[in-house]
Scaffold this motif. Structure first.
Motif, PDB file in Angstrom:
ATOM      1  N   SER A 143      42.109  41.726  41.433  1.00 43.59           N
ATOM      2  CA  SER A 143      41.461  42.052  42.713  1.00 43.59           C
ATOM      3  C   SER A 143      41.752  40.979  43.759  1.00 43.59           C
ATOM      4  O   SER A 143      42.058  41.286  44.915  1.00 43.59           O
ATOM      5  CB  SER A 143      39.942  42.188  42.520  1.00 43.59           C
ATOM      6  OG  SER A 143      39.644  43.219  41.619  1.00 43.59           O
TER       7      SER A 143
ATOM      8  N   GLY B 129      35.532  45.821  42.743  1.00 49.34           N
ATOM      9  CA  GLY B 129      35.628  46.905  43.718  1.00 49.34           C
ATOM     10  C   GLY B 129      34.267  47.349  44.207  1.00 49.34           C
ATOM     11  O   GLY B 129      34.053  47.554  45.403  1.00 49.34           O
TER      12      GLY B 129
ATOM     13  N   TRP C 156      37.809  51.732  39.484  1.00 48.94           N
ATOM     14  CA  TRP C 156      37.608  50.319  39.833  1.00 48.94           C
ATOM     15  C   TRP C 156      36.402  49.754  39.086  1.00 48.94           C
ATOM     16  O   TRP C 156      35.498  50.479  38.694  1.00 48.94           O
ATOM     17  CB  TRP C 156      37.436  50.153  41.349  1.00 48.94           C
ATOM     18  CG  TRP C 156      36.235  50.827  41.943  1.00 48.94           C
ATOM     19  CD1 TRP C 156      34.956  50.341  42.014  1.00 48.94           C
ATOM     20  CD2 TRP C 156      36.195  52.113  42.578  1.00 48.94           C
ATOM     21  NE1 TRP C 156      34.130  51.231  42.648  1.00 48.94           N
ATOM     22  CE2 TRP C 156      34.869  52.326  43.016  1.00 48.94           C
ATOM     23  CE3 TRP C 156      37.156  53.094  42.833  1.00 48.94           C
ATOM     24  CZ2 TRP C 156      34.467  53.491  43.669  1.00 48.94           C
ATOM     25  CZ3 TRP C 156      36.750  54.246  43.494  1.00 48.94           C
ATOM     26  CH2 TRP C 156      35.431  54.443  43.903  1.00 48.94           C
TER      27      TRP C 156
ATOM     28  N   ILE D 263      35.742  55.723  48.875  1.00 47.13           N
ATOM     29  CA  ILE D 263      36.387  54.579  49.508  1.00 47.13           C
ATOM     30  C   ILE D 263      36.792  54.913  50.942  1.00 47.13           C
ATOM     31  O   ILE D 263      36.521  54.145  51.870  1.00 47.13           O
ATOM     32  CB  ILE D 263      37.621  54.135  48.700  1.00 47.13           C
ATOM     33  CG1 ILE D 263      37.193  53.630  47.327  1.00 47.13           C
ATOM     34  CG2 ILE D 263      38.395  53.053  49.441  1.00 47.13           C
ATOM     35  CD1 ILE D 263      38.333  53.225  46.438  1.00 47.13           C
TER      36      ILE D 263
END
Length: 268
Positions: A223, A20, A16, A252
């Protein structure tokens, strides 16, 4: 997409970029501050830029020249909410990073949404259009979660009446009478491109691929589209191949779990 020209050829698939990282930085702020705290969020952005926090292998890339200038100014001593006194940048930085904020409380009032959207946007972008677009985007998300009809159009109408005449005029000229801005990483264009892509696609995969193909502000647009498409079609609509190929997935998962727990605690 096959044959797509990649800007960052040295970056491996499944990594990312700045959107992100800034979204993870926002989630971390909410987890540790139990809400949005501008100074803490700016601290996280500094760690992102200079230490590679919230990145795969501590490698920060994709951020705008404007964001780099703002963080350099803060490093040199400029306080929060004084970084962008020129108020010229219309970068997309403040759009997708607002998602964790609005998901904290999808039942808050439209007025509260406006206040929160501008508060987070002003950290790095003081041009009023950045706050307006963030507010519309956040209200759009709320309307999707609430299963409202025509959620985007309704979000514009809900917020239009709450702004003063000067900002209402800006909404008319920049959004309702939208004219494409070619070659510029512009937040109003990104917002309207997101709406257009969501309207003409019918799956998560199709929406994100269309956003990447469109180019210009590819990472910002993909995104922005991905967040909306994810809410519309659900987690299971994300291609398993994409999930399996995601690098540093554990980072994440850990932060998302902490964030989810924080939201549940707030609801109690």
């Amino acid at each position: 997409p096959q044959g797509h020209h990649r800007t960052y050829k040295d970056v491996k698939t499944g990594t990312w970029s700045d959107e992100g990282s800034m979204t993870l930085a926002m989630m971390d702020t909410i987890v540790h501050c139990h809400g949005f705290k501008p100074k803490y969020f700016l601290r996280n952005l500094m760690q992102y830029k200079y230490e590679g926090a919230f990145c795969v292998n501590q490698y920060a890339f994709g951020y705008s020249r404007h964001l780099e200038q703002m963080l350099r100014a803060h490093k040199e001593g400029t306080p929060v909410y004084s970084l962008d006194e020129a108020k010229k940048s219309r970068d997309t930085d403040s759009l997708v990073r607002s998602v964790p904020l609005v998901l904290m409380d999808v039942n808050c009032s439209a007025k509260q949404t406006i206040e929160l959207a501008h508060k987070q946007a002003l950290v790095t972008n003081m041009h009023p259009i950045t706050g307006i677009c963030s507010a519309i985007y956040m209200q759009w998300i709320k309307n999707i979660v609430r299963k409202e009809n025509n959620p985007f159009v309704k979000s514009v109408h809900q917020l239009f009446e709450l702004y003063n005449s000067e900002l209402r005029q800006m909404i008319i000229l920049e959004i309702l009478q939208h004219k494409p801005v070619v070659g510029v990483n512009d937040i109003a264009e990104c917002l309207m491109d997101t709406y257009e892509i969501i309207c003409k696609t019918s799956t998560y995969h199709e929406a994100v691929i269309e956003a990447v193909r469109k180019g210009n502000h590819s990472t910002s647009l993909a995104s922005s589209v991905g967040a909306i498409a994810g809410l519309i079609y659900g987690y299971r609509a994300i291609p398993q191949k994409w999930l399996d190929g995601l690098r540093s997935r554990e980072m994440i998962d850990e932060l998302v779990n902490e964030y989810a727990k924080e939201i549940k605690d707030e609801e109690k």
